[in-house]
Scaffold this motif. Structure first.
Motif, PDB file in Angstrom:
ATOM      1  N   ARG A  51       0.868  -1.183   0.000  1.00  0.00           N
ATOM      2  CA  ARG A  51       0.000   0.000   0.000  1.00  0.00           C
ATOM      3  C   ARG A  51       0.899   1.225   0.000  1.00  0.00           C
ATOM      4  NH1 ARG A  51      -5.004  -0.715   4.202  1.00  0.00           N
ATOM      5  NH2 ARG A  51      -5.568  -2.853   3.670  1.00  0.00           N
ATOM      6  N   VAL A  52       0.714   2.096  -0.971  1.00  0.00           N
ATOM      7  CA  VAL A  52       1.515   3.318  -1.108  1.00  0.00           C
ATOM      8  C   VAL A  52       0.629   4.518  -0.811  1.00  0.00           C
ATOM      9  CG1 VAL A  52       2.921   4.725  -2.672  1.00  0.00           C
ATOM     10  CG2 VAL A  52       2.949   2.226  -2.881  1.00  0.00           C
ATOM     11  N   TYR A  53       1.194   5.491  -0.097  1.00  0.00           N
ATOM     12  CA  TYR A  53       0.490   6.722   0.236  1.00  0.00           C
ATOM     13  C   TYR A  53       1.351   7.909  -0.159  1.00  0.00           C
ATOM     14  CZ  TYR A  53      -2.410   3.564   2.886  1.00  0.00           C
ATOM     15  OH  TYR A  53      -3.235   2.538   3.226  1.00  0.00           O
ATOM     16  N   GLY A  65       5.211   7.180   1.291  1.00  0.00           N
ATOM     17  CA  GLY A  65       5.495   6.095   2.222  1.00  0.00           C
ATOM     18  C   GLY A  65       4.640   4.904   1.865  1.00  0.00           C
ATOM     19  N   ALA A  66       5.101   3.737   2.263  1.00  0.00           N
ATOM     20  CA  ALA A  66       4.374   2.521   1.929  1.00  0.00           C
ATOM     21  C   ALA A  66       4.600   1.475   3.003  1.00  0.00           C
ATOM     22  CB  ALA A  66       4.850   1.986   0.577  1.00  0.00           C
ATOM     23  N   PHE A  67       3.746   0.458   2.983  1.00  0.00           N
ATOM     24  CA  PHE A  67       4.045  -0.737   3.763  1.00  0.00           C
ATOM     25  C   PHE A  67       3.689  -1.955   2.933  1.00  0.00           C
ATOM     26  CE2 PHE A  67      -0.230   0.347   5.391  1.00  0.00           C
ATOM     27  CZ  PHE A  67      -0.904  -0.868   5.324  1.00  0.00           C
ATOM     28  N   HIS A  98       0.590   8.120   9.823  1.00  0.00           N
ATOM     29  CA  HIS A  98      -0.475   7.676   8.923  1.00  0.00           C
ATOM     30  C   HIS A  98      -0.298   6.200   8.555  1.00  0.00           C
ATOM     31  CE1 HIS A  98      -3.664   8.202   5.965  1.00  0.00           C
ATOM     32  NE2 HIS A  98      -2.936   7.430   5.170  1.00  0.00           N
ATOM     33  N   LEU A  99       0.936   5.814   8.220  1.00  0.00           N
ATOM     34  CA  LEU A  99       1.202   4.419   7.867  1.00  0.00           C
ATOM     35  C   LEU A  99       0.901   3.482   9.043  1.00  0.00           C
ATOM     36  CD1 LEU A  99       4.517   4.832   5.850  1.00  0.00           C
ATOM     37  CD2 LEU A  99       2.248   4.293   4.930  1.00  0.00           C
ATOM     38  N   GLU A 102      -2.938   3.177   9.259  1.00  0.00           N
ATOM     39  CA  GLU A 102      -3.462   2.361   8.161  1.00  0.00           C
ATOM     40  C   GLU A 102      -3.120   0.885   8.367  1.00  0.00           C
ATOM     41  OE1 GLU A 102      -5.390   3.119   5.446  1.00  0.00           O
ATOM     42  OE2 GLU A 102      -5.618   5.151   6.240  1.00  0.00           O
ATOM     43  N   ALA A 103      -1.891   0.622   8.799  1.00  0.00           N
ATOM     44  CA  ALA A 103      -1.479  -0.766   9.052  1.00  0.00           C
ATOM     45  C   ALA A 103      -2.316  -1.368  10.175  1.00  0.00           C
ATOM     46  CB  ALA A 103       0.014  -0.821   9.381  1.00  0.00           C
ATOM     47  N   ARG A 104      -2.488  -0.614  11.260  1.00  0.00           N
ATOM     48  CA  ARG A 104      -3.293  -1.090  12.388  1.00  0.00           C
ATOM     49  C   ARG A 104      -4.721  -1.386  11.930  1.00  0.00           C
ATOM     50  NH1 ARG A 104      -2.723   3.037  15.182  1.00  0.00           N
ATOM     51  NH2 ARG A 104      -0.884   2.453  16.356  1.00  0.00           N
TER      52      ARG A 104
END
Length: 164
Positions: A51-53, A65-67, A98-99, A102-104
């Motif tokens: 996921r890219v933001y 940023g991404a995860f 933010h990442l 979103e991950a949580r």
């Protein structure tokens, strides 16, 4: 901060986002031998596990940023980069928060990362340390590399990290 930052999920089709990703890769390759660069290219960033933001101030891209998920509850932070014109304004910390959120929300319980061990990466390591990341051994497909450090952080599902 008087400027307003808007963070959105990014599909990597926009020129500004592609440009900042290209600058990120170029920066990694300028400071690190290719065999120790673990940044993802555009094709890898478009994988379904990533996921890219992108973060925007007005019409200008300020950060990306991404995860990348490993499994149902672990993910790795990737491609954290603040555009040069926006350095020192707190946008890296905002993107990191933010990442984490979103991950949580996606059920991720721990975040992992690899970053450089040299002086060019001091600011990144300080950011991660201040956000609760701790140093750990290599994870996943990584192996010991004197040019890399590895960090991890558990995400508490009952709290937010935005205020860090």
């Amino acid at each position: 901060m008087t400027e307003s930052l808007t963070i959105v999920r990014d599909d990597l089709t926009g020129a500004a986002t592609r440009g900042l990703i290209a600058a990120h890769l170029a920066g990694m390759l300028a400071n690190t031998p290719v065999e120790s660069v673990h940044a993802l290219d555009l094709t890898e960033l478009q994988h379904p596990s990533v996921r890219v933001y992108s973060a925007w101030v007005g019409g200008e891209i300020a950060a990306v940023g991404a995860f990348k998920t490993f499994d149902t509850d672990r993910a790795e932070l990737k491609s954290m980069r603040v555009a040069d014109a926006f350095l020192g304004r707190g946008w890296g910390r905002a993107m990191l928060g933010h990442l984490e959120r979103e991950a949580r929300d996606a059920g991720i319980r721990s975040l992992w990362l690899e970053t450089g061990s040299g002086p060019d990466f001091v600011a990144a390591r300080r950011l991660y340390e201040s956000a609760g990341f701790s140093y750990c051994p290599p994870f996943g497909d990584y192996s010991l590399d004197p040019l890399s450090v590895f960090m991890t952080r558990d995400l508490d599902p009952a709290s937010e990290s935005a205020g860090r």
